[in-house]
Write an enzyme that holds these catalytic residues in place. Structure first.
Site, PDB file in Angstrom:
ATOM      1  N   HIS A 202       0.810  -1.213   0.000  1.00  0.00           N
ATOM      2  CA  HIS A 202       0.000   0.000   0.000  1.00  0.00           C
ATOM      3  C   HIS A 202       0.836   1.252   0.000  1.00  0.00           C
ATOM      4  O   HIS A 202       0.415   2.295  -0.462  1.00  0.00           O
ATOM      5  CB  HIS A 202      -1.032  -0.050   1.118  1.00  0.00           C
ATOM      6  CG  HIS A 202      -2.117  -0.983   0.726  1.00  0.00           C
ATOM      7  ND1 HIS A 202      -2.016  -2.328   0.937  1.00  0.00           N
ATOM      8  CD2 HIS A 202      -3.247  -0.776   0.010  1.00  0.00           C
ATOM      9  CE1 HIS A 202      -3.061  -2.920   0.404  1.00  0.00           C
ATOM     10  NE2 HIS A 202      -3.827  -2.006  -0.168  1.00  0.00           N
ATOM     11  N   ARG A 309     -10.256   3.845  -1.446  1.00  0.00           N
ATOM     12  CA  ARG A 309      -9.855   2.937  -0.356  1.00  0.00           C
ATOM     13  C   ARG A 309     -10.051   3.658   0.982  1.00  0.00           C
ATOM     14  O   ARG A 309      -9.152   4.354   1.456  1.00  0.00           O
ATOM     15  CB  ARG A 309      -8.390   2.557  -0.508  1.00  0.00           C
ATOM     16  CG  ARG A 309      -8.054   1.716  -1.723  1.00  0.00           C
ATOM     17  CD  ARG A 309      -6.550   1.499  -1.778  1.00  0.00           C
ATOM     18  NE  ARG A 309      -6.171   0.384  -2.622  1.00  0.00           N
ATOM     19  CZ  ARG A 309      -5.746   0.515  -3.882  1.00  0.00           C
ATOM     20  NH1 ARG A 309      -5.659   1.695  -4.442  1.00  0.00           N
ATOM     21  NH2 ARG A 309      -5.394  -0.558  -4.578  1.00  0.00           N
ATOM     22  N   ARG A 345     -15.161   1.835  -1.407  1.00  0.00           N
ATOM     23  CA  ARG A 345     -14.991   0.499  -0.836  1.00  0.00           C
ATOM     24  C   ARG A 345     -15.053   0.596   0.679  1.00  0.00           C
ATOM     25  O   ARG A 345     -14.438   1.489   1.268  1.00  0.00           O
ATOM     26  CB  ARG A 345     -13.638  -0.081  -1.266  1.00  0.00           C
ATOM     27  CG  ARG A 345     -13.462  -1.516  -0.802  1.00  0.00           C
ATOM     28  CD  ARG A 345     -12.201  -2.112  -1.329  1.00  0.00           C
ATOM     29  NE  ARG A 345     -11.026  -1.546  -0.686  1.00  0.00           N
ATOM     30  CZ  ARG A 345      -9.780  -1.861  -1.028  1.00  0.00           C
ATOM     31  NH1 ARG A 345      -9.559  -2.701  -2.017  1.00  0.00           N
ATOM     32  NH2 ARG A 345      -8.757  -1.319  -0.410  1.00  0.00           N
ATOM     33  N   GLU A 437     -11.081 -10.988  -5.524  1.00  0.00           N
ATOM     34  CA  GLU A 437      -9.652 -10.976  -5.215  1.00  0.00           C
ATOM     35  C   GLU A 437      -9.205 -12.225  -4.449  1.00  0.00           C
ATOM     36  O   GLU A 437      -8.056 -12.333  -4.058  1.00  0.00           O
ATOM     37  CB  GLU A 437      -9.261  -9.707  -4.454  1.00  0.00           C
ATOM     38  CG  GLU A 437     -10.109  -9.396  -3.255  1.00  0.00           C
ATOM     39  CD  GLU A 437      -9.776  -8.039  -2.599  1.00  0.00           C
ATOM     40  OE1 GLU A 437      -8.798  -7.402  -2.982  1.00  0.00           O
ATOM     41  OE2 GLU A 437     -10.519  -7.655  -1.675  1.00  0.00           O
ATOM     42  N   ASN A 460      -4.258  -7.136  -7.284  1.00  0.00           N
ATOM     43  CA  ASN A 460      -3.139  -7.159  -6.320  1.00  0.00           C
ATOM     44  C   ASN A 460      -3.286  -8.335  -5.367  1.00  0.00           C
ATOM     45  O   ASN A 460      -2.357  -9.106  -5.137  1.00  0.00           O
ATOM     46  CB  ASN A 460      -3.087  -5.865  -5.504  1.00  0.00           C
ATOM     47  CG  ASN A 460      -3.087  -4.637  -6.376  1.00  0.00           C
ATOM     48  OD1 ASN A 460      -2.714  -4.718  -7.536  1.00  0.00           O
ATOM     49  ND2 ASN A 460      -3.522  -3.516  -5.839  1.00  0.00           N
ATOM     50  N   ASP A 461      -4.481  -8.448  -4.812  1.00  0.00           N
ATOM     51  CA  ASP A 461      -4.695  -9.572  -3.896  1.00  0.00           C
ATOM     52  C   ASP A 461      -4.940 -10.866  -4.651  1.00  0.00           C
ATOM     53  O   ASP A 461      -4.521 -11.933  -4.214  1.00  0.00           O
ATOM     54  CB  ASP A 461      -5.872  -9.276  -2.961  1.00  0.00           C
ATOM     55  CG  ASP A 461      -5.433  -8.388  -1.812  1.00  0.00           C
ATOM     56  OD1 ASP A 461      -4.353  -8.648  -1.259  1.00  0.00           O
ATOM     57  OD2 ASP A 461      -6.141  -7.421  -1.503  1.00  0.00           O
ATOM     58  N   ARG A 471       2.302  -9.875  -1.561  1.00  0.00           N
ATOM     59  CA  ARG A 471       2.415  -8.869  -2.605  1.00  0.00           C
ATOM     60  C   ARG A 471       3.590  -7.927  -2.421  1.00  0.00           C
ATOM     61  O   ARG A 471       4.045  -7.306  -3.359  1.00  0.00           O
ATOM     62  CB  ARG A 471       1.093  -8.107  -2.746  1.00  0.00           C
ATOM     63  CG  ARG A 471       0.562  -7.561  -1.457  1.00  0.00           C
ATOM     64  CD  ARG A 471      -0.917  -7.264  -1.560  1.00  0.00           C
ATOM     65  NE  ARG A 471      -1.145  -5.896  -1.993  1.00  0.00           N
ATOM     66  CZ  ARG A 471      -2.345  -5.324  -2.053  1.00  0.00           C
ATOM     67  NH1 ARG A 471      -3.423  -6.020  -1.753  1.00  0.00           N
ATOM     68  NH2 ARG A 471      -2.484  -4.083  -2.428  1.00  0.00           N
ATOM     69  N   CYS A 508      -9.467  -3.131 -11.046  1.00  0.00           N
ATOM     70  CA  CYS A 508      -9.010  -1.978 -10.264  1.00  0.00           C
ATOM     71  C   CYS A 508      -7.684  -2.218  -9.568  1.00  0.00           C
ATOM     72  O   CYS A 508      -7.174  -1.335  -8.895  1.00  0.00           O
ATOM     73  CB  CYS A 508     -10.073  -1.543  -9.263  1.00  0.00           C
ATOM     74  SG  CYS A 508     -10.253  -2.690  -7.891  1.00  0.00           S
TER      75      CYS A 508
HETATM   76  C1  PEP Z   1      -6.458  -5.284  -5.071  1.00  0.00           C
HETATM   77  O1  PEP Z   1      -6.314  -6.158  -4.210  1.00  0.00           O
HETATM   78  O2  PEP Z   1      -6.111  -5.423  -6.257  1.00  0.00           O
HETATM   79  C2  PEP Z   1      -7.053  -3.977  -4.728  1.00  0.00           C
HETATM   80  C3  PEP Z   1      -7.396  -3.122  -5.651  1.00  0.00           C
HETATM   81  O3  PEP Z   1      -7.215  -3.687  -3.415  1.00  0.00           O
HETATM   82  P1  PEP Z   1      -6.032  -3.341  -2.415  1.00  0.00           P
HETATM   83  O4  PEP Z   1      -4.804  -3.081  -3.225  1.00  0.00           O
HETATM   84  O5  PEP Z   1      -6.460  -2.132  -1.654  1.00  0.00           O
HETATM   85  O6  PEP Z   1      -5.931  -4.539  -1.550  1.00  0.00           O
HETATM   86 MG    MG Z   2      -7.290  -6.006  -2.343  1.00  0.00          MG
END
Ligand code: PEP
Ligand code: MG
Length: 596
Positions: A202, A309, A345, A437, A460-461, A471, A508
């Site tokens: 993040h 977020r 979210r 995710e 990402n997740d 990650r 996203c």
């Molecule tokens: C993701 O997991 O791709 C996502 C957009 O959410 P975050 O990066 O906040 O976990």
């Molecule tokens: Mg995520």
């Protein structure tokens, strides 16, 4: 001449493109070299040491009071600083450290370390709830402050006060998200260089939303910058040049000019929609972390806010945000974004975004699971959202969904709270979506599609859990790859399901803003992407100069590949040949030569 002697080039990860030059400004938070001394000279020496400690306490208190008085700080920051001030002068704390010095005959730094360690252990053993983390974080801050003061060095404690009045590059081991956000507002900051690895943490996401040139994973940075005046952050090559020579500086100024001009070109038509040469429309949205980023998103051509977020905004808050706190933020966001659609979210605590409200890391208690478990944190958010929905254009996104029941339970909560607020009429303005995710969500996507208005794919997740690799884990980053055939298939399947059930679908995660994938997404029939605002101009350009048909052909080729390496090689080659003015490997190499 000194500069030439010390010039060092460090390699790291490119996080945000661009070139930044400036004075080194470093925050040294590495206290590993703290001396542990047994005092000689009997009682007198112990008392003298205790006085030294008490003077440090006074100095820190004075420093905090000065920051609170001299700076125009937001209310939240003031209340955090006041809480720190009170903890600092709390007699149980100062008394405990003073006693340790007198009784054990140890130096003040050692006493500080051992008393704080004991307190942290007691706290951890107390079975405290999710506020445990907040208290522990506060203790860390006070401990750092005292140590810096005792050691007589410049550090974390004083940086907010002593930021340079000329162009500077922020160098540190790591930064908290709140430190980063407040530092990034300084008008002289030109780039960020950190030792910690980036990956898809993040921290890197927030860095992208800030948009300053940034390189992470610079091993040994703090050792190298000590004693050096200037540094260059090269977010194009992923390097930092410490103590650049005059020739290098001139070359980097030139490289910066060329890059800035290159990027400017994409900004000329950002306001136009992204429609391919053969008429396919791609809707491009922005991922943001606060309402103040709405303007930037519009400037970069966002057509909607695809992911807000919320947890990042409330990470450092001392108190649980109230319904009014939520309402104020969402109202402001919907208002500023109007007439764009906004996807908010709900809290996704957990993973690497824990801050003051504590969840349990990447696995288990995250996202919607945490929300259900802590209604005192979650219900004010739901109520704030319902109230703000009267402005229209609101979509609520649920993170970390792994079961159909979670959607049903959320909808029941939504209804119940709307009834309680006597605002049932607002529900007709709200769309509900699920983040896809988790692997479980992939396999039950058809069932989920029947319950929601849209899917948002969190790559990402998704990649983290599909590939079983954290990650932000730099050492295993070869496994965290968007180019893995499993990822391609997951996304392709989801696009089919969304079409079949006639629900919206948007990508996203960071992959959504990666220009290497734009044509492939088009080929899959994906018509909506959401990304960091800085990524929008280039992605829009690719859509506009491409053809849906070539996206389909590319997809067919990629579906035939059998390995990550093969897929990566072919896709990168194809895109670089197809868009030589956008994928600028040769271009970068050219400037690089000039830069050396
Ligand atoms: C993701 O997991 O791709 C996502 C957009 O959410 P975050 O990066 O906040 O976990
Ligand atoms: Mg995520």
């Amino acid at each position: 001449m000194t500069a030439e002697r010390h010039m060092t080039r460090l390699s790291g990860e490119k996080i945000v493109e661009g070139i930044g030059l400036g004075k080194v400004f470093f925050i040294d938070k590495d206290f590993s070299l703290i001396p542990h001394l047994t005092l000689r000279g009997g009682q007198k020496a112990r008392e003298k040491e205790k006085r030294r400690f008490m003077n440090a306490v006074k100095k820190c208190e004075k420093e905090l009071t000065a920051i609170m008085e001299e700076r125009e700080l937001p209310k939240e920051a003031l209340s955090i600083l006041e809480a720190h001030r009170m903890m600092l002068v709390d007699p149980t704390l100062t008394g405990g450290i003073g006693d340790a010095i007198l009784e054990k005959g140890i130096n003040a730094e050692w006493a500080v370390l051992s008393v704080f360690e004991e307190m942290a252990e007691r706290l951890a053993g107390s079975g405290a709830d999710y506020y445990l983390k907040a208290k522990a974080a506060d203790l860390e801050v006070i401990k750092d402050k005292l140590l810096i003061s005792l050691l007589g060095g410049m550090g974390h404690a004083s940086y907010i006060k002593d930021l340079p009045e000329e162009d500077f590059i922020l160098c540190a081991h790591s930064l908290t998200l709140s430190d980063l956000s407040s530092l990034a507002k300084n008008k002289h900051i030109r780039g960020i260089a950190l030792e910690v690895p980036g990956g898809v943490s993040h921290l890197t996401i927030v860095l992208r939303s800030i948009g300053l040139p940034a390189v992470l994973g610079l091993d040994g940075l703090l050792t190298e910058v000590a004693g050096c005046e200037e540094i260059v952050v090269d977010g194009l090559s992923g390097e930092a040049v410490v103590c650049p020579t005059m020739t290098q500086k001139i070359a980097y100024i030139q490289k910066k000019k060329v890059y800035d001009e290159y990027f400017e070109r994409f900004l000329t038509d950002v306001g136009d929609p992204a429609i391919s040469q053969d008429g396919a429309r791609m809707h491009i949205g922005a991922n943001i972390e606060g309402e103040e980023e709405v303007e930037l998103s519009k400037r970069y051509g966002a057509e909607f806010i695809g992911l807000f977020r919320t947890e990042l905004m409330f990470l450092e808050k001392e108190e649980i945000p109230t319904e009014d706190d939520h309402y104020a933020v969402y109202y402001e966001m919907l208002h500023r974004a109007h007439p764009m659609e906004v996807t908010i979210r709900v809290f996704d605590f957990g993973g690497d975004k824990e801050g003051r409200i504590h969840a349990t890391g990447a696995m288990g208690l995250r996202g919607i699971r945490f929300c259900f478990l802590y209604p005192d944190v979650f219900l004010p958010q739901v109520r704030g959202l319902i109230r703000a929905a009267s402005l229209g254009n609101l979509s609520i996104l649920l993170p970390f969904v792994s079961a159909v029941d979670e959607i049903r339970e959320f909808k029941a909560i939504l209804k119940e709270q709307a009834k309680d607020l006597k605002l049932e009429k607002n529900l007709k303005h709200i769309k509900v979506g699920a983040m896809i995710e988790l692997p479980a969500a992939l396999f039950i996507a058809e069932m989920l599609a029947r319950e929601v208005d849209f899917f948002s794919i969190g790559t990402n997740d998704l990649v983290q859990y599909l590939m079983a690799v954290e990650r932000q884990d730099k050492a295993l980053s070869q496994y965290f790859s968007h180019f893995h055939p499993a990822v391609l298939r997951a996304l392709y399947n989801l696009s089919h399901i969304a079409k079949k059930y006639k629900i919206g679908l948007s990508v996203c995660g960071e992959m959504g803003g990666d220009p290497y994938f734009t044509l492939l997404f088009m080929g899959m029939g994906i018509t909506s992407l959401s990304m960091s605002p800085i990524a929008i101009p280039i992605v829009k350009k690719i859509v506009r100069s491409g053809y849906l048909e070539e996206g389909k052909a590319l997809l067919n080729r990629m579906l035939m590949t059998t390995s990550e390496m093969e897929l990566r090689e072919i896709l990168e080659r194809e895109m670089e040949e197809r868009y030589p003015n956008i994928f600028r490997k040769a271009w970068i190499d050219n400037i690089r030569k000039n830069g050396d």
